[in-house]
Design a protein around this motif. Structure first.
Motif, PDB file in Angstrom:
ATOM      1  N   CYS A 279      10.833 -26.246 -21.165  1.00 60.91           N
ATOM      2  CA  CYS A 279       9.428 -26.687 -21.230  1.00 60.91           C
ATOM      3  C   CYS A 279       8.691 -26.355 -19.941  1.00 60.91           C
ATOM      4  CB  CYS A 279       9.347 -28.180 -21.499  1.00 60.91           C
ATOM      5  SG  CYS A 279       9.869 -28.669 -23.151  1.00 60.91           S
ATOM      6  N   SER A 280       9.357 -26.511 -18.819  1.00 63.93           N
ATOM      7  CA  SER A 280       8.726 -26.298 -17.519  1.00 63.93           C
ATOM      8  C   SER A 280       8.353 -24.834 -17.282  1.00 63.93           C
ATOM      9  CB  SER A 280       9.637 -26.797 -16.399  1.00 63.93           C
ATOM     10  OG  SER A 280       9.792 -28.195 -16.512  1.00 63.93           O
ATOM     11  N   LYS A 281       8.956 -23.919 -18.004  1.00 61.81           N
ATOM     12  CA  LYS A 281       8.631 -22.494 -17.872  1.00 61.81           C
ATOM     13  C   LYS A 281       7.253 -22.174 -18.450  1.00 61.81           C
ATOM     14  CE  LYS A 281      13.394 -20.917 -18.104  1.00 61.81           C
ATOM     15  NZ  LYS A 281      14.366 -20.148 -18.869  1.00 61.81           N
ATOM     16  N   TYR A 282       6.747 -23.053 -19.311  1.00 62.23           N
ATOM     17  CA  TYR A 282       5.472 -22.810 -19.987  1.00 62.23           C
ATOM     18  C   TYR A 282       4.370 -23.630 -19.323  1.00 62.23           C
ATOM     19  CZ  TYR A 282       8.435 -20.545 -23.390  1.00 62.23           C
ATOM     20  OH  TYR A 282       9.337 -19.702 -23.999  1.00 62.23           O
ATOM     21  N   GLN A 283       4.005 -23.237 -18.097  1.00 56.03           N
ATOM     22  CA  GLN A 283       3.028 -23.978 -17.303  1.00 56.03           C
ATOM     23  C   GLN A 283       1.634 -23.967 -17.918  1.00 56.03           C
ATOM     24  OE1 GLN A 283       3.559 -25.944 -14.646  1.00 56.03           O
ATOM     25  NE2 GLN A 283       5.723 -25.569 -14.998  1.00 56.03           N
ATOM     26  N   ASP A 284       1.317 -22.934 -18.693  1.00 54.75           N
ATOM     27  CA  ASP A 284      -0.018 -22.818 -19.274  1.00 54.75           C
ATOM     28  C   ASP A 284      -0.146 -23.559 -20.610  1.00 54.75           C
ATOM     29  OD1 ASP A 284       1.703 -21.065 -20.591  1.00 54.75           O
ATOM     30  OD2 ASP A 284       0.111 -19.633 -21.050  1.00 54.75           O
ATOM     31  N   SER A 285       0.895 -24.275 -21.005  1.00 53.20           N
ATOM     32  CA  SER A 285       0.925 -24.931 -22.315  1.00 53.20           C
ATOM     33  C   SER A 285       1.212 -26.421 -22.183  1.00 53.20           C
ATOM     34  CB  SER A 285       2.018 -24.305 -23.178  1.00 53.20           C
ATOM     35  OG  SER A 285       1.844 -22.918 -23.270  1.00 53.20           O
TER      36      SER A 285
ATOM     37  N   LYS B 189       7.252 -36.316 -29.503  1.00 54.94           N
ATOM     38  CA  LYS B 189       6.757 -37.497 -30.197  1.00 54.94           C
ATOM     39  C   LYS B 189       7.893 -38.192 -30.934  1.00 54.94           C
ATOM     40  CE  LYS B 189       3.191 -39.020 -33.261  1.00 54.94           C
ATOM     41  NZ  LYS B 189       2.835 -38.993 -34.626  1.00 54.94           N
ATOM     42  N   GLN B 190       7.902 -39.511 -30.792  1.00 56.26           N
ATOM     43  CA  GLN B 190       8.851 -40.346 -31.527  1.00 56.26           C
ATOM     44  C   GLN B 190       8.123 -41.630 -31.899  1.00 56.26           C
ATOM     45  OE1 GLN B 190      12.380 -42.119 -29.568  1.00 56.26           O
ATOM     46  NE2 GLN B 190      13.523 -40.962 -31.108  1.00 56.26           N
ATOM     47  N   GLY B 191       7.914 -41.808 -33.179  1.00 55.12           N
ATOM     48  CA  GLY B 191       7.130 -42.965 -33.618  1.00 55.12           C
ATOM     49  C   GLY B 191       5.730 -42.859 -33.053  1.00 55.12           C
ATOM     50  N   ARG B 192       5.301 -43.898 -32.352  1.00 52.37           N
ATOM     51  CA  ARG B 192       3.961 -43.902 -31.744  1.00 52.37           C
ATOM     52  C   ARG B 192       3.951 -43.388 -30.315  1.00 52.37           C
ATOM     53  NH1 ARG B 192       1.927 -49.769 -32.658  1.00 52.37           N
ATOM     54  NH2 ARG B 192       0.487 -49.032 -31.078  1.00 52.37           N
ATOM     55  N   GLN B 193       5.121 -43.143 -29.756  1.00 56.82           N
ATOM     56  CA  GLN B 193       5.206 -42.662 -28.369  1.00 56.82           C
ATOM     57  C   GLN B 193       5.028 -41.146 -28.312  1.00 56.82           C
ATOM     58  OE1 GLN B 193       9.113 -44.415 -27.284  1.00 56.82           O
ATOM     59  NE2 GLN B 193       7.983 -45.126 -25.490  1.00 56.82           N
ATOM     60  N   ILE B 194       4.235 -40.690 -27.354  1.00 62.41           N
ATOM     61  CA  ILE B 194       4.074 -39.268 -27.089  1.00 62.41           C
ATOM     62  C   ILE B 194       4.362 -39.046 -25.611  1.00 62.41           C
ATOM     63  CG2 ILE B 194       2.499 -37.300 -27.071  1.00 62.41           C
ATOM     64  CD1 ILE B 194       0.972 -38.694 -29.353  1.00 62.41           C
ATOM     65  N   ILE B 195       5.343 -38.183 -25.345  1.00 63.83           N
ATOM     66  CA  ILE B 195       5.825 -37.938 -23.976  1.00 63.83           C
ATOM     67  C   ILE B 195       5.599 -36.470 -23.625  1.00 63.83           C
ATOM     68  CG2 ILE B 195       7.901 -37.954 -22.512  1.00 63.83           C
ATOM     69  CD1 ILE B 195       7.085 -40.761 -23.429  1.00 63.83           C
ATOM     70  N   ASN B 196       5.292 -36.205 -22.369  1.00 64.03           N
ATOM     71  CA  ASN B 196       5.197 -34.835 -21.871  1.00 64.03           C
ATOM     72  C   ASN B 196       6.602 -34.226 -21.868  1.00 64.03           C
ATOM     73  OD1 ASN B 196       4.966 -32.488 -20.336  1.00 64.03           O
ATOM     74  ND2 ASN B 196       3.604 -33.416 -18.839  1.00 64.03           N
ATOM     75  N   GLY B 197       6.771 -33.082 -22.524  1.00 62.09           N
ATOM     76  CA  GLY B 197       8.074 -32.426 -22.603  1.00 62.09           C
ATOM     77  C   GLY B 197       8.608 -31.954 -21.260  1.00 62.09           C
ATOM     78  N   LYS B 198       7.741 -31.913 -20.250  1.00 65.30           N
ATOM     79  CA  LYS B 198       8.159 -31.474 -18.916  1.00 65.30           C
ATOM     80  C   LYS B 198       8.620 -32.646 -18.053  1.00 65.30           C
ATOM     81  CE  LYS B 198       4.822 -27.825 -19.447  1.00 65.30           C
ATOM     82  NZ  LYS B 198       3.486 -27.367 -19.134  1.00 65.30           N
ATOM     83  N   SER B 199       8.624 -33.856 -18.621  1.00 70.02           N
ATOM     84  CA  SER B 199       8.990 -35.068 -17.886  1.00 70.02           C
ATOM     85  C   SER B 199      10.395 -35.531 -18.282  1.00 70.02           C
ATOM     86  CB  SER B 199       7.984 -36.177 -18.175  1.00 70.02           C
ATOM     87  OG  SER B 199       8.469 -37.412 -17.687  1.00 70.02           O
ATOM     88  N   ILE B 200      11.335 -35.335 -17.389  1.00 72.05           N
ATOM     89  CA  ILE B 200      12.715 -35.732 -17.695  1.00 72.05           C
ATOM     90  C   ILE B 200      12.824 -37.248 -17.860  1.00 72.05           C
ATOM     91  CG2 ILE B 200      13.546 -35.879 -15.311  1.00 72.05           C
ATOM     92  CD1 ILE B 200      16.112 -34.408 -16.453  1.00 72.05           C
ATOM     93  N   LEU B 201      12.129 -38.010 -17.012  1.00 71.24           N
ATOM     94  CA  LEU B 201      12.172 -39.464 -17.145  1.00 71.24           C
ATOM     95  C   LEU B 201      11.519 -39.913 -18.452  1.00 71.24           C
ATOM     96  CD1 LEU B 201      11.425 -40.647 -13.513  1.00 71.24           C
ATOM     97  CD2 LEU B 201      13.599 -40.667 -14.718  1.00 71.24           C
TER      98      LEU B 201
END
Length: 78
Positions: free
Chosen positions: A18-24, A29-41
């Motif tokens: 995910c981190s390779k795609y800086q321009d994207s 998404k899981q249920g109602r949660q949406i997380i940045n794919g570049k965030s390991i935490l």
């Protein structure tokens, strides 16, 4: 695409891709949660026993194709 990340190594590899795609923007998404794919935490805050949905938002179609090809190994079986 729906994927399943089973191990710590899977999560590390997924975030690295995910981190390779800086321009994207890459949302996990899981249920109602949406997380940045570049965030390991952020990814580790999800219930990884269950599959997650990955959505890439990019103006570059080649980036989208490359990204989805790179994450095929985690594609969840239906």
């Amino acid at each position: 695409m729906t994927i399943r990340l089973r191990t710590i190594e899977d999560v590390n590899d997924f975030v690295a891709i995910c981190s390779k795609y800086q321009d994207s923007d890459i949302d996990v998404k899981q249920g109602r949660q949406i997380i940045n794919g570049k965030s390991i935490l952020g990814i580790f805050s999800l219930n990884l026993v269950e599959p997650v949905k990955v959505i890439m938002d990019s103006e570059n179609d080649n980036s989208k194709i490359g990204f989805y090809n790179n994450i095929q190994r985690w594609k969840a079986k239906k």
